[in-house]
Design an enzyme around this catalytic site. Structure first.
Site, PDB file in Angstrom:
ATOM      1  N   GLY A  65       0.765  -1.240   0.000  1.00 35.08           N
ATOM      2  CA  GLY A  65       0.000   0.000   0.000  1.00 35.08           C
ATOM      3  C   GLY A  65       0.793   1.285   0.000  1.00 35.08           C
ATOM      4  CG  ASP A  88      -1.693  -7.091  -4.574  1.00 32.98           C
ATOM      5  OD1 ASP A  88      -1.518  -8.331  -4.627  1.00 32.98           O
ATOM      6  OD2 ASP A  88      -0.748  -6.294  -4.613  1.00 32.98           O
ATOM      7  CE  LYS A 169       8.248  -3.848  -9.737  1.00 38.27           C
ATOM      8  NZ  LYS A 169       8.509  -4.031  -8.298  1.00 38.27           N
TER       9      LYS A 169
END
Length: 221
Positions: A65, A88, A169
């Site tokens: 988080g 998630d 990413k």
């Protein structure tokens, strides 16, 4: 009987590095969920991804988080109360003001929940600090990250508004140019960036796509 296991030299190095890491120490001092917070802080300091228009924010790979924490803080500085939704596979308890869906963002049902959360309104910013389970084999880990990036871009095409942004990413490798070319088709500005808070030996970097273009089918005559 208690069995004692000897630490390997590699595990000792990891523990020493983790304990002495300045970003790990700072994350505890500043009450961030993890040191990953500093990666997003660096990205924002350089590219200004948060602005007063960033009202609807989707955080993929939410747990634990820290990126949502940073997003909430940055928007608070701008006097804006955002809608932040974390997604998630790992169950997580978000703080007040942040919503959470447990599930796979690739699942159509989960995507419907995401759309529903924002009342089918466009999202202004998508954040993705996701990574597949790493194997230690560079090519496999790289390709896994490319698959995730491709999926994030598909969701971005459907969810992001015009001029929206994405941060995701990836692990460096030979396929990253393909994803970068897709980003350049979708966004007016595209960057790759490795924050100082990424470990020196890590092959992770981040794509930043800003100012999403309209698809030709969305353009008005």
């Amino acid at each position: 009987m208690i069995r004692r296991f000897k630490s390997t030299s590699s595990s000792k190095r990891w523990l020493e590095r983790h304990v002495s890491d300045q970003f790990t120490r700072q994350s505890k001092i500043l009450n961030y969920k993890s040191r990953a917070a500093f990666k997003l802080i660096e990205i924002n300091n350089k590219f200004r991804i948060f602005n007063k228009s960033s009202r609807n924010i989707l955080d993929l790979g939410y747990a634990p988080g820290s990126w949502s924490q940073v997003a909430a803080q940055e928007m608070q500085k701008k006097g804006v109360t955002p809608q932040i939704l974390g997604v998630d596979l790992i169950r997580s308890s978000p703080p007040k003001g942040i919503s959470f869906i447990q599930g796979d963002f690739l699942n159509p049902d989960v995507q419907s929940q995401i759309f529903g959360h924002f009342n089918n309104s466009p999202v202004n910013l998508i954040l993705s600090d996701m990574m597949t389970n790493t194997t230690g084999i560079k090519d496999i880990d790289h390709l896994g990250s490319m698959d995730l990036c491709h999926s994030v871009l598909q969701l971005s095409q459907a969810l992001l508004n015009k001029n929206g942004s994405v941060v995701m990413k990836f692990f460096m490798g030979k396929e990253q140019e393909l994803i970068e070319s897709k980003l350049r088709e979708m966004f007016a500005k595209v960057y790759t960036f490795k924050p100082q808070s990424s470990r020196d030996e890590s092959r992770e970097q981040f794509f930043i796509g800003m100012k999403k273009r309209l698809r030709s089918s969305e353009e008005k005559d």
